[in-house]
Write an enzyme that holds these catalytic residues in place. Structure first.
Site, PDB file in Angstrom:
ATOM      1  CD  GLU A  57      -2.734   1.287   2.451  1.00 25.14           C
ATOM      2  OE1 GLU A  57      -2.732   0.379   3.306  1.00 25.14           O
ATOM      3  OE2 GLU A  57      -3.435   2.316   2.530  1.00 25.14           O
ATOM      4  NE  ARG A  79       3.064  -8.422   9.996  1.00 21.97           N
ATOM      5  CZ  ARG A  79       3.016  -7.237   9.354  1.00 21.97           C
ATOM      6  NH1 ARG A  79       3.833  -6.261   9.674  1.00 21.97           N
ATOM      7  NH2 ARG A  79       2.125  -7.022   8.421  1.00 21.97           N
ATOM      8  CE  LYS A  89       3.112   0.094   4.802  1.00 16.17           C
ATOM      9  NZ  LYS A  89       2.672  -0.010   3.401  1.00 16.17           N
TER      10      LYS A  89
HETATM   11  P1  ATP Z   1       2.836  -2.351   8.107  1.00 14.79           P
HETATM   12  O1  ATP Z   1       2.220  -3.279   9.099  1.00 14.79           O
HETATM   13  O2  ATP Z   1       4.266  -2.043   8.358  1.00 14.79           O
HETATM   14  O3  ATP Z   1       2.019  -1.122   7.846  1.00 14.79           O
HETATM   15  P2  ATP Z   1       1.618  -3.565   5.865  1.00 14.79           P
HETATM   16  O4  ATP Z   1       1.433  -5.021   5.894  1.00 14.79           O
HETATM   17  O5  ATP Z   1       0.427  -2.768   6.120  1.00 14.79           O
HETATM   18  O6  ATP Z   1       2.859  -3.187   6.776  1.00 14.79           O
HETATM   19  P3  ATP Z   1       1.755  -3.391   3.031  1.00 14.79           P
HETATM   20  O7  ATP Z   1       2.187  -2.266   2.189  1.00 14.79           O
HETATM   21  O8  ATP Z   1       0.339  -3.787   2.995  1.00 14.79           O
HETATM   22  O9  ATP Z   1       2.207  -3.047   4.505  1.00 14.79           O
HETATM   23  O10 ATP Z   1       2.686  -4.648   2.764  1.00 14.79           O
HETATM   24  C1  ATP Z   1       2.982  -5.159   1.490  1.00 14.79           C
HETATM   25  C2  ATP Z   1       3.348  -6.601   1.612  1.00 14.79           C
HETATM   26  O11 ATP Z   1       4.458  -6.772   2.482  1.00 14.79           O
HETATM   27  C3  ATP Z   1       2.206  -7.402   2.196  1.00 14.79           C
HETATM   28  O12 ATP Z   1       2.065  -8.592   1.448  1.00 14.79           O
HETATM   29  C4  ATP Z   1       2.635  -7.656   3.606  1.00 14.79           C
HETATM   30  O13 ATP Z   1       2.085  -8.848   4.072  1.00 14.79           O
HETATM   31  C5  ATP Z   1       4.154  -7.702   3.484  1.00 14.79           C
HETATM   32  N1  ATP Z   1       4.791  -7.326   4.749  1.00 14.79           N
HETATM   33  C6  ATP Z   1       4.595  -6.201   5.460  1.00 14.79           C
HETATM   34  N2  ATP Z   1       5.318  -6.213   6.595  1.00 14.79           N
HETATM   35  C7  ATP Z   1       5.992  -7.387   6.615  1.00 14.79           C
HETATM   36  C8  ATP Z   1       6.909  -8.003   7.525  1.00 14.79           C
HETATM   37  N3  ATP Z   1       7.267  -7.424   8.674  1.00 14.79           N
HETATM   38  N4  ATP Z   1       7.419  -9.221   7.202  1.00 14.79           N
HETATM   39  C9  ATP Z   1       7.059  -9.812   6.056  1.00 14.79           C
HETATM   40  N5  ATP Z   1       6.208  -9.295   5.156  1.00 14.79           N
HETATM   41  C10 ATP Z   1       5.671  -8.086   5.423  1.00 14.79           C
HETATM   42 MG    MG Z   2      -1.147  -4.095   4.682  1.00 18.95          MG
END
Ligand code: ATP
Ligand code: MG
Length: 565
Positions: free
Chosen positions: A36, A261, A271
């Protein structure tokens, strides 16, 4: 470098292998990385990027880059651009497959209409607050909305008018008609569309209704023909809902697979929190070298190769765990040990006069660029009467176990001579040591036959007249506690921020060969660590080095101990 040759397999690779053996999707493998664009990518995302792009490459498939941009109020083109450059920097390429959930808004709208026509969705007039109250709890069934029984005709009319902008923000939603008594809260008539007048970074003001992530994500995967939709564990409970949508719509059904994760000690990987660090000024920006963002890590001096190796080594599992940040540091050390040329730099200079070396004279000594790689050759290092050594390398009254320079004592200068400290010069007012007067033994030149004399320490140094001034920035963990969330009840998570995570040393001296170092160039400063030229704050007039890591490998040491047990 071969990164996967020795890597152990993992359950997702096994699933993909099995699907191919069963000729599922005609053996096709098509994944996607779906960020995102509401912040910069961090090292956790690197795990997901390596996994998705890595599997596609391994099985001769494709991986799309898809921006999940369904929340216009938090998204921005700045983030889109940073994400693209970070994925490229990590070493992956999506060719022309750069997609946006917002490209599918029209298609998603049509899917919603289909669900309205089959009476699987309805327009609901409850407010967000009322919907929450109706939802129930884990132990208590939810209450059906009074608008659930609306006719198909009324629903279609209202939804079309929602799109046309006839109703105020938040006044109505489109909801899936699933099951308010489901033990899975995600199945209790989740919201599919909300009314929101916000300018979208791509579609502008074209839309005033936006699909929720839950409605957009699975359908976007389906539209792109994704075969394996890999996501993190928190989406496991959403899978039944995604399956429900795809089955109702009777469209291509990707297989969703959840993995744990990445969490890292001394680090936050959210984020939302990273944005707060930037906004509240705890760091200098998203690319501050202390940040776990890819932009920060890159500026700190990490190589993409070391990150890919790290992601391979941590593996992929179904259970959440926390990785020691020392392992990440180990990976970059291992890589730079072979690649980074070694040079001498003095961070906290102490003047040394070689009293028996003629004034105005200088000589060039030969130094090895990297003993790990003879191909990297040698260079000349100037030696003269006035030198700098590290303040830490001298003690007026050396404690037990201190073998470096002290009054009357001899040490070797790396690639040069043995020197002896004859006299200590102090500042008359403060009493601080400001200069050492030493003598050198011309017979002890490094590499010469007579140089067999034993001394207990070898120090790095630079020639004062030849050295280049530089600034060095030394970093420590941004969070003092191993678990960054570990704060007393009620206290803010920022409580754990390490107030001493940055030390700036403004008057360092480095070897003259670094005069023309380019932004991003990486070196080992002998005995001090790996450093890279800061690409942001360095200029023609000022050299700034970021310390990537020290040379102390806590991870390798602990590994050795573990093996001995
Ligand atoms: P955050 O929790 O930091 O806001 P998010 O999951 O909302 O992260 P996205 O932009 O939706 O952020 O993530 C893009 C991809 O990266 C998704 O498929 C998500 O599952 C993966 N991802 C995000 N954080 C991690 C992590 N700590 N380890 C592994 N994969 C991750
Ligand atoms: Mg997400």
């Amino acid at each position: 470098m071969s990164e996967s040759a020795t890597a152990p397999s993992h359950f997702i690779r096994n699933i993909v292998t099995e699907d191919r053996q069963n000729n599922k999707n005609n053996g096709r493998v098509h994944t996607r990385f779906p960020p995102e664009p509401n912040g910069y990518l961090h090292i956790g995302h690197a795990k997901s990027i390596c996994l998705n792009f890595g599997l596609a490459a391994e099985f001769g498939g494709l991986c799309n880059l898809r921006f999940d941009d369904t929340n216009p109020s938090k998204e921005d083109v700045e983030y889109v651009e940073s994400i693209k450059s970070d994925v490229r920097w990590l070493g992956f390429d999506w060719d022309d497959r750069e997609f946006y959930a917002s490209d599918y808004f029209e298609q998603l709208y049509r899917f919603a209409v289909e669900l309205l026509e089959s009476a699987d969705a309805y327009v609901c007039d409850l407010s967000a607050d009322e919907i929450r109250k109706h939802r129930g709890t884990l132990t208590e069934a939810g209450k059906e909305s009074p608008y659930r029984a609306r006719s198909v005709e009324e629903n279609l009319d209202l939804f079309q008018r929602m799109r046309a902008g006839e109703f105020p923000d938040g006044s109505r939603t489109l909801r899936a008609k699933v099951d308010m008594a489901s033990p899975n809260l995600n199945m209790r008539d989740p919201v599919m569309y909300r009314i929101l007048r916000a300018t979208h970074h791509r579609t502008g003001d074209k839309w005033c209704i936006y699909p929720t992530y839950d409605f957009a994500h699975g359908q976007s995967d389906s539209i792109e023909g994704i075969t394996h939709s890999i996501c993190t564990l928190e989406f496991e409970d959403h899978r039944p809902l995604y399956d429900w949508f795809l089955d109702k719509l009777k469209i291509h059904h990707p297989r969703q697979i959840e993995f744990a994760r990445l969490n890292l000690t001394h680090t936050v990987l959210s984020k939302r929190k990273l944005l707060q660090l930037v906004q509240r000024g705890y760091v200098a920006g998203w690319d501050d070298p202390r940040m776990p963002t890819l932009a920060g890590i890159r500026r700190r001096g990490y190589t993409p190769e070391s990150l890919r190796v790290f992601c391979e080594r941590i593996g992929v599992a179904k259970r959440n765990s926390t990785v020691d940040v020392a392992m990440l540091e180990h990976c970059v050390r291992e890589d730079l040990n072979r690649r980074a040329p070694r040079v001498m730099a003095v961070l906290r200079p102490l003047r040394v006069i070689i009293t028996n070396y003629p004034e105005g004279q200088a000589e060039e000594l030969e130094a090895v660029n990297n003993p790990e790689d003879p191909q990297m050759g040698t260079r000349k290092v100037p030696f003269s009467r006035v030198l700098y050594i590290e303040q830490d390398d001298f003690r007026e009254t050396p404690p037990k176990g201190f073998f470096r320079l002290a009054p009357g004592r001899e040490v070797r200068l790396r690639y040069a001579y043995i020197i002896k400290c004859d006299e200590v010069v102090k500042d008359p007012t403060s009493g601080a040591v400001i200069e050492l007067r030493c003598s050198y033994d011309p017979e002890t030149k490094s590499g010469s036959v007579q140089s067999g004399r034993k001394v207990k320490a070898t120090l790095h140094w630079v020639s004062a007249a030849h050295a280049v001034e530089a600034e060095a920035r030394l970093y420590d963990h941004l969070f003092a506690a191993e678990n960054s969330d570990d704060v007393e009840e009620g206290a803010d998570w920022t409580r754990n921020i390490n107030p001493n995570s940055l030390e700036t040393l403004a008057s360092c001296r480095v070897e003259p060969c670094l005069k023309d170092a380019a932004p991003g160039d990486r070196y080992q400063f002998e005995r001090l660590g790996y450093f890279c030229v800061d690409p942001v704050d360095s200029s023609d007039r000022k050299l700034v080095f970021n310390r990537t890591v020290t040379l102390r490998d806590a991870w390798a040491k602990a590994e050795k101990a573990r093996k001995r047990e």
